[in-house]
Design a protein around this motif. Structure first.
Motif, PDB file in Angstrom:
ATOM      1  N   THR A  49       0.830  -1.200   0.000  1.00  0.00           N
ATOM      2  CA  THR A  49       0.000   0.000   0.000  1.00  0.00           C
ATOM      3  C   THR A  49       0.868   1.254   0.000  1.00  0.00           C
ATOM      4  OG1 THR A  49      -1.804  -1.113   1.123  1.00  0.00           O
ATOM      5  CG2 THR A  49      -1.743   1.281   1.301  1.00  0.00           C
ATOM      6  N   ASP A 164      -5.713  -0.908  -5.043  1.00  0.00           N
ATOM      7  CA  ASP A 164      -5.213  -1.428  -3.772  1.00  0.00           C
ATOM      8  C   ASP A 164      -6.188  -2.455  -3.203  1.00  0.00           C
ATOM      9  OD1 ASP A 164      -3.912  -1.956  -1.461  1.00  0.00           O
ATOM     10  OD2 ASP A 164      -4.052   0.057  -0.623  1.00  0.00           O
ATOM     11  N   GLU A 165      -5.955  -3.693  -3.486  1.00  0.00           N
ATOM     12  CA  GLU A 165      -6.818  -4.784  -3.026  1.00  0.00           C
ATOM     13  C   GLU A 165      -8.294  -4.442  -3.182  1.00  0.00           C
ATOM     14  OE1 GLU A 165      -5.644  -6.888   0.401  1.00  0.00           O
ATOM     15  OE2 GLU A 165      -3.664  -5.990   0.512  1.00  0.00           O
TER      16      GLU A 165
HETATM   17 MG   LIG Z   1      -2.282  -2.577   2.147  1.00  0.00          MG
END
Ligand SMILES: [Mg+2]
Ligand SMILES: Nc1ncnc2c1ncn2[C@@H]1O[C@H](COP(=O)(O)OP(=O)(O)OP(=O)(O)O)[C@@H](O)[C@H]1O
Lengths: 355, 266
Positions: A49, A164-165
């Motif tokens: 991240t 991000d995911e």
């Molecule tokens: Mg993360």
């Protein structure tokens, strides 16, 4: 939104980011080719991240550079970078409809109402939400919200798409469906994309190249099949795909394992080491009497097209997983004695026993 | 079985109790207000007149103090919107650790007696500020902080501030645009709550304004009350109705968005 739109070239060089004692990024180097989708894979806390946020300008590196299409963006504010980001947490603006959300980036760029609304509608069509334009986030499912978030990120025709995911909060079925869709859209639009995940299957399925991160550094970055079959380190090998860890001994350039002797380069003679074996790189045959290369079937789990056997070796009492086609798994009832054969001419080992 | 029976015999009780309490509560507030209203229109011989109202409404002191209080209200609202909202938002995204300290600081106006605040201002501020009502406005900004901070903090706790700000910034919005079109609309109720508390406080504050010698509405009312009791009560009743109307208007404004969302859902 033409498919001729060329993606940008992204270069992250030597990015370092510390949070007090924690070094989140420890000299990250990564180049993403125009139009490429790179997946960053790694355990929780390895800095994925942080890398994404530095590229987006939402966080500032202690040192290192972010270069896009040859322009150094290191000191450019997030709002001036033209990056489209989709977050792990639901991030739609609750006070706006889906259409208003998608149009927001164009609104702050001063695009007039009619133009931005038709563009936003176009993007909602692209993510298959044509009829949801007037819904608020609380009236949509998680999957729909992430589609809108994707449309919103793409609306500004970003230089780079940062994910991000985005799928981690969704249930398994929606997740696979949406990941295929994201890939389809990404190829159609041609935007350079950095996708962060800790789900290796997701990374393998979507990416042109997979980068495996550990402790703020890139351990390996390559095509999915190469990362899988040719891992650069024990860490990568263990993180990507299932892996057996089998104790072995090194003698005169050869590893003796399961009664076999396999060539191996490094390490000094007489040392104990751990051999890393993929479940599908071991074959089994029914055997009558136990010996150095046999084991006994402990359990048999049906996994669809494949069946996984758990086998306890006769000598070292190590548990080993072996995958074989379900159609061939019939004879291997629990309790059966089997001979194990390693189907590899070279071995990956973990010499320090760590990782 | 026994449980069901006892439950059914108990159930009506809280209903009755609640009603009774509501009525008692209503009377507790209504009787003094009604008596005050009656007092303001009654003449000694038992007949009624609205002369105290017309007398007050035509008093030049009213328009002057009302105008001053209005300016102070606007200034306090401005402080809430332009200073408090950005500051509390910033605390939420960048300085979570400092929040405890800030929470304590916001309580200071409750701990320090207003007399001390007023005397402190008088002895420390340059005279050009003491001569202008803006000093009082800033003092009100500080005095209302215990309430405005908490209202805004609660509002921000109910949304994912960090992600929304990141999303807004990433899409190219300036900080001002993020605050005005992403944060503020989503904590609208909290902002209205904060503004209302601030307005109520400014319209009722007496000590600091009288010590700084500004004839705000409450100060003027107190002055009138010394010589004209009926007039002062008439003013109180009017300001009560005014504040009540203000509250209605604000809750209407606040509710409009929710109505719109529901309609959208159909
Ligand atoms: Mg993360
Ligand atoms: N704002 C912050 N303040 C302090 N530490 C932070 C901050 N952001 C990240 N870290 C630390 O930096 C490290 C890397 O964090 P990061 O969020 O990049 O990990 P990640 O790979 O995305 O993990 P996950 O898969 O759990 O999301 C972690 O140890 C984390 O605790």
């Amino acid at each position: 939104m033409s498919s001729t739109q060329r993606g940008s070239l992204v270069e992250l060089s030597n990015l370092v980011r510390r949070f007090g004692e924690v070094t989140a990024l420890d000299g990250l180097n990564l180049t993403i080719q125009p139009g490429e989708l790179v997946a960053l894979l790694g355990p929780s806390g390895c800095g994925k991240t942080t890398a994404l946020r530095l590229l987006a300008g939402l966080d500032i590196a202690d040192s290192g550079n972010v270069i896009v299409d040859g322009n150094d963006l290191t000191n450019v504010a997030a709002s001036q970078r033209d990056m489209g980001m989709v977050f792990q947490a639901y991030s739609l603006f609750p006070n706006m409809t889906a259409l208003e959300n998608v149009a927001f980036g164009l609104k702050v760029r001063g695009v007039d109402t009619a133009k931005r609304e038709s563009k936003a509608q176009e993007l909602l069509d692209l993510v298959a939400l044509t009829n949801q334009a007037n819904r608020y986030s609380h009236q949509m499912s998680g999957g729909q919200q992430q589609r809108v978030a994707l449309a919103r990120a793409l609306a500004i025709e970003p230089k780079v798409l940062l994910l991000d995911e985005p799928l981690s909060a969704l249930d398994a079925k929606v997740r696979t469906q949406l990941r295929d869709e994201i890939r389809r859209i990404q190829i159609e639009v041609g935007t350079t994309t950095l996708f962060v995940t800790h789900d290796q299957e997701e990374a393998m399925a979507m990416a042109d190249r997979v980068g495996v991160m550990s402790n703020g550094k890139l351990e390996q970055i390559d095509k999915p099949n190469i990362v899988y079959s040719n891992p650069a380190s024990a860490f990568v090998a263990s993180f990507v795909g299932a892996m057996n860890r089998v104790p072995a001994k090194l003698n005169a350039g050869k590893v003796s394992i399961l009664g076999q002797s396999i060539k191996h380069g490094g390490g000094s003679s007489g040392n104990d080491l751990v051999a890393l074996l993929r479940p599908e790189s071991i074959s089994v045959n029914v055997e009558k009497s136990p010996s150095a290369n046999t084991g006994s079937v402990l359990a048999r789990s049906f996994l669809g097209p494949q069946t996984r056997l758990t086998i306890t070796t006769s000598e070292t009492k190590t548990n080993i997983h072996v995958d074989l086609p379900s159609s061939e798994a019939g004879p291997f009832d629990p309790g059966t004695t089997v001979a194990l054969k390693i189907q590899a001419d070279s071995l990956l080992t973990d010499d320090n026993g760590k990782n | 079985m026994a449980k069901i029976k006892s439950a059914s015999t108990i159930t009506p009780k809280p209903g009755v109790g609640l009603k009774t309490w509501l009525i008692v509560g209503f009377l507790f507030f209504a009787i003094p207000i009604f008596s005050a209203a009656l007092f303001s229109v009654q003449v000694g011989d038992g007949s009624y007149t609205i002369s105290s109202y017309t007398r007050m409404l035509t008093d030049p002191g009213l328009s002057e103090s009302l105008w001053l209080s209005t300016k102070l209200v606007l200034m306090t609202v401005g402080i809430v919107l332009l200073l408090m909202v950005p500051t509390v938002t910033w605390l939420h995204i960048r300085a979570q650790k400092a929040k405890r300290v800030v929470e304590f600081i916001t309580l200071l106006p409750l701990i320090i007696p207003p007399v001390v605040t007023a005397l402190g201002l008088l002895s420390s501020m340059p005279s050009f500020l003491k001569d202008s009502p803006y000093l009082l406005g800033f003092a009100y900004g500080a005095l209302t902080m215990p309430y405005t901070y908490r209202a805004l903090d609660a509002g921000l706790n109910s949304i994912d501030v960090k992600t929304l700000v990141d999303a807004g910034r990433g899409l190219g919005a300036s900080w001002r645009q993020v605050l005005s079109s992403v944060i503020a609309p989503n904590i609208k109720s909290a902002i209205f709550g904060a503004i209302f508390l601030a307005v109520a406080l400014v319209l009722g504050e007496f000590v600091v304004s009288s010590l700084l010698i500004w004839n705000t509405l409450p100060v003027w009312m107190a002055l009138v009350g010394m010589s004209d009791a009926e007039g002062a009560v008439a003013i109180s009743v009017m300001s009560l109705i005014f504040v009540w109307l203000l509250l209605m208007v604000m809750s209407l404004l606040d509710g409009s968005k929710k109505v719109k969302i529901n309609v959208g859902g159909v």
